[in-house]
Design a protein around this motif. Structure first.
Motif, short mmCIF file in Angstrom:
data_model
loop_
_atom_site.label_atom_id
_atom_site.label_comp_id
_atom_site.label_asym_id
_atom_site.label_seq_id
_atom_site.Cartn_x
_atom_site.Cartn_y
_atom_site.Cartn_z
N CYS A 7 -29.39 -7.34 -22.49
CA CYS A 7 -28.23 -6.47 -22.26
C CYS A 7 -26.97 -7.19 -22.73
O CYS A 7 -26.64 -8.25 -22.22
CB CYS A 7 -28.12 -6.16 -20.76
N SER A 8 -26.27 -6.58 -23.70
CA SER A 8 -25.13 -7.31 -24.28
C SER A 8 -23.77 -6.80 -23.81
O SER A 8 -22.76 -7.06 -24.46
CB SER A 8 -25.20 -7.25 -25.80
N SER A 9 -23.74 -6.12 -22.67
CA SER A 9 -22.41 -5.77 -22.14
C SER A 9 -21.71 -7.03 -21.62
O SER A 9 -22.35 -7.86 -20.97
CB SER A 9 -22.54 -4.79 -20.98
N PRO A 10 -20.41 -7.15 -21.87
CA PRO A 10 -19.69 -8.30 -21.30
C PRO A 10 -19.51 -8.17 -19.79
O PRO A 10 -19.11 -9.14 -19.15
CB PRO A 10 -18.32 -8.25 -21.99
N ARG A 11 -19.78 -6.98 -19.24
CA ARG A 11 -19.66 -6.88 -17.78
C ARG A 11 -21.05 -6.80 -17.14
O ARG A 11 -21.95 -6.16 -17.66
CB ARG A 11 -18.76 -5.72 -17.36
N MET A 12 -21.15 -7.46 -16.00
CA MET A 12 -22.44 -7.55 -15.31
C MET A 12 -22.78 -6.21 -14.67
O MET A 12 -21.93 -5.53 -14.12
CB MET A 12 -22.40 -8.61 -14.20
N SER A 40 -23.71 -11.45 -20.58
CA SER A 40 -22.43 -11.69 -19.92
C SER A 40 -22.43 -13.07 -19.26
O SER A 40 -23.35 -13.42 -18.53
CB SER A 40 -22.19 -10.62 -18.86
N GLY A 41 -21.39 -13.85 -19.54
CA GLY A 41 -21.26 -15.17 -18.93
C GLY A 41 -21.99 -16.27 -19.68
O GLY A 41 -21.83 -17.45 -19.38
N LYS A 42 -22.81 -15.89 -20.66
CA LYS A 42 -23.53 -16.93 -21.43
C LYS A 42 -22.64 -17.39 -22.59
O LYS A 42 -21.84 -16.63 -23.12
CB LYS A 42 -24.83 -16.37 -21.99
N LYS A 43 -22.84 -18.62 -22.98
CA LYS A 43 -22.09 -19.17 -24.11
C LYS A 43 -22.98 -19.10 -25.35
O LYS A 43 -23.91 -19.88 -25.51
CB LYS A 43 -21.71 -20.62 -23.83
N ILE A 44 -22.69 -18.12 -26.19
CA ILE A 44 -23.48 -17.95 -27.41
C ILE A 44 -22.51 -17.69 -28.56
O ILE A 44 -21.91 -16.62 -28.66
CB ILE A 44 -24.48 -16.78 -27.29
N SER A 45 -22.35 -18.69 -29.42
CA SER A 45 -21.45 -18.53 -30.57
C SER A 45 -22.14 -17.76 -31.67
O SER A 45 -23.36 -17.59 -31.66
CB SER A 45 -21.06 -19.91 -31.11
N CYS A 88 -19.79 0.12 -32.81
CA CYS A 88 -20.68 -1.01 -33.15
C CYS A 88 -21.33 -1.58 -31.89
O CYS A 88 -20.89 -1.29 -30.78
CB CYS A 88 -19.88 -2.13 -33.80
N ILE A 89 -22.32 -2.45 -32.10
CA ILE A 89 -22.83 -3.25 -30.99
C ILE A 89 -21.76 -4.27 -30.60
O ILE A 89 -20.82 -4.51 -31.35
CB ILE A 89 -24.15 -3.97 -31.38
N THR A 90 -21.92 -4.87 -29.44
CA THR A 90 -20.91 -5.84 -29.00
C THR A 90 -21.10 -7.18 -29.73
O THR A 90 -22.20 -7.48 -30.22
CB THR A 90 -21.02 -6.11 -27.47
N PRO A 91 -20.06 -7.99 -29.81
CA PRO A 91 -20.19 -9.30 -30.46
C PRO A 91 -21.28 -10.16 -29.83
O PRO A 91 -21.94 -10.94 -30.52
CB PRO A 91 -18.81 -9.94 -30.23
N GLU A 92 -21.49 -10.02 -28.54
CA GLU A 92 -22.52 -10.81 -27.86
C GLU A 92 -23.90 -10.53 -28.46
O GLU A 92 -24.69 -11.44 -28.70
CB GLU A 92 -22.53 -10.49 -26.36
#
Ligand SMILES: Cc1cc2nc3c(=O)[nH]c(=O)nc-3n(C[C@H](O)[C@H](O)[C@H](O)COP(=O)(O)O)c2cc1C
Length: 211
Positions: A7-12, A40-45, A88-92
């Motif tokens: 799930c790539s939403s920035p909100r939980m 969300s909350g993960k560090k993924i560049s 678009c899809i989210t950057p995450e």
């Protein structure tokens, strides 16, 4: 039978989470082992275009991607779920797809200087059963949905269909209201059934050949 939902939403625990959870709960009822990862909350560049994966056979950036990629490689099925952001899809999600697709490819192939095309030996993602899920307040589903489909189609994956696109309609004004979208919930339920069916059928074929 393992199905991983990302799930790539920035909100939980927002709308995208709700639809994904609906699909995974149904898959569990049908016998699958499931896991839902929220980015969300993960560090993924993003991919830094270093090309180190060509020789290292893995992505060399050390962040939370490594753990997720490990889970991707162990899953039979992937449900890739993103909210729609400006169509678009989210950057995450993009960060995960770029790095998984690129490093996954070089895990199985050599970079050759040749005039002919590469003789591709698949990818770490070969044969994964994939379906997109996108969630929007109103518009832009098609493009975001297609981004995930196109990624799967170029990464040796098998795409699962449905009787409708796997989309949810929710989130006006930021509302957490996916639970009101009965049609979307039905779509996710059927999607789970289709994914489980495809995995079972593919496994049945493998067992037959081994017999
Ligand atoms: C930055 C941003 C861009 C968005 N772009 C769109 C869009 O293009 N089309 C749309 O229908 N909704 C758009 N939305 C709304 C979200 O897709 C919608 O609220 C969704 O339910 C959010 O999912 P979530 O709860 O999983 O985060 C946008 C929301 C944000 C924050």
């Amino acid at each position: 039978m393992k199905i991983l939902g990302i799930c790539s939403s920035p909100r939980m625990e927002g709308n995208t989470f709700y639809y994904l959870k609906t699909a995974l709960s149904e898959a569990e009822k049908l016998g699958a082992e499931t896991e839902l990862i929220q980015l969300s909350g993960k560090k993924i560049s993003g991919c830094r275009t270093c090309y180190e994966c060509v020789n290292a056979k893995k992505c060399t950036q050390e962040d939370d991607f490594q753990e997720i990629f490990e889970k991707i490689t162990r899953a039979d099925g992937l449900l890739l779920a993103s909210p729609v952001y400006h169509s678009c899809i989210t950057p995450e999600m993009k960060c995960v797809l770029d790095r998984a697709g690129f490093s996954g490819r070089w895990a199985k192939n050599e970079m050759k200087e040749t005039k002919s095309s590469y003789e591709w030996k698949g990818s770490a993602l070969s044969g994964k059963i994939v379906a997109p899920v996108t969630v929007a307040r109103r518009a832009g589903q098609n493009f975001a949905f297609a981004e995930i489909l196109l990624w799967a189609a170029a990464n040796d994956c098998i795409i699962v269909g449905n009787t409708y696109w796997n989309v949810g309609v929710a989130g006006k004004g930021g509302a957490y209201n996916a639970n009101e979208d009965q049609e979307g919930i039905g779509i996710m339920t059927r999607l789970a059934g289709n994914m489980v069916d495809v995995i079972k059928k593919l496994n049945a074929e493998v067992n037959y050949e081994q017999a």
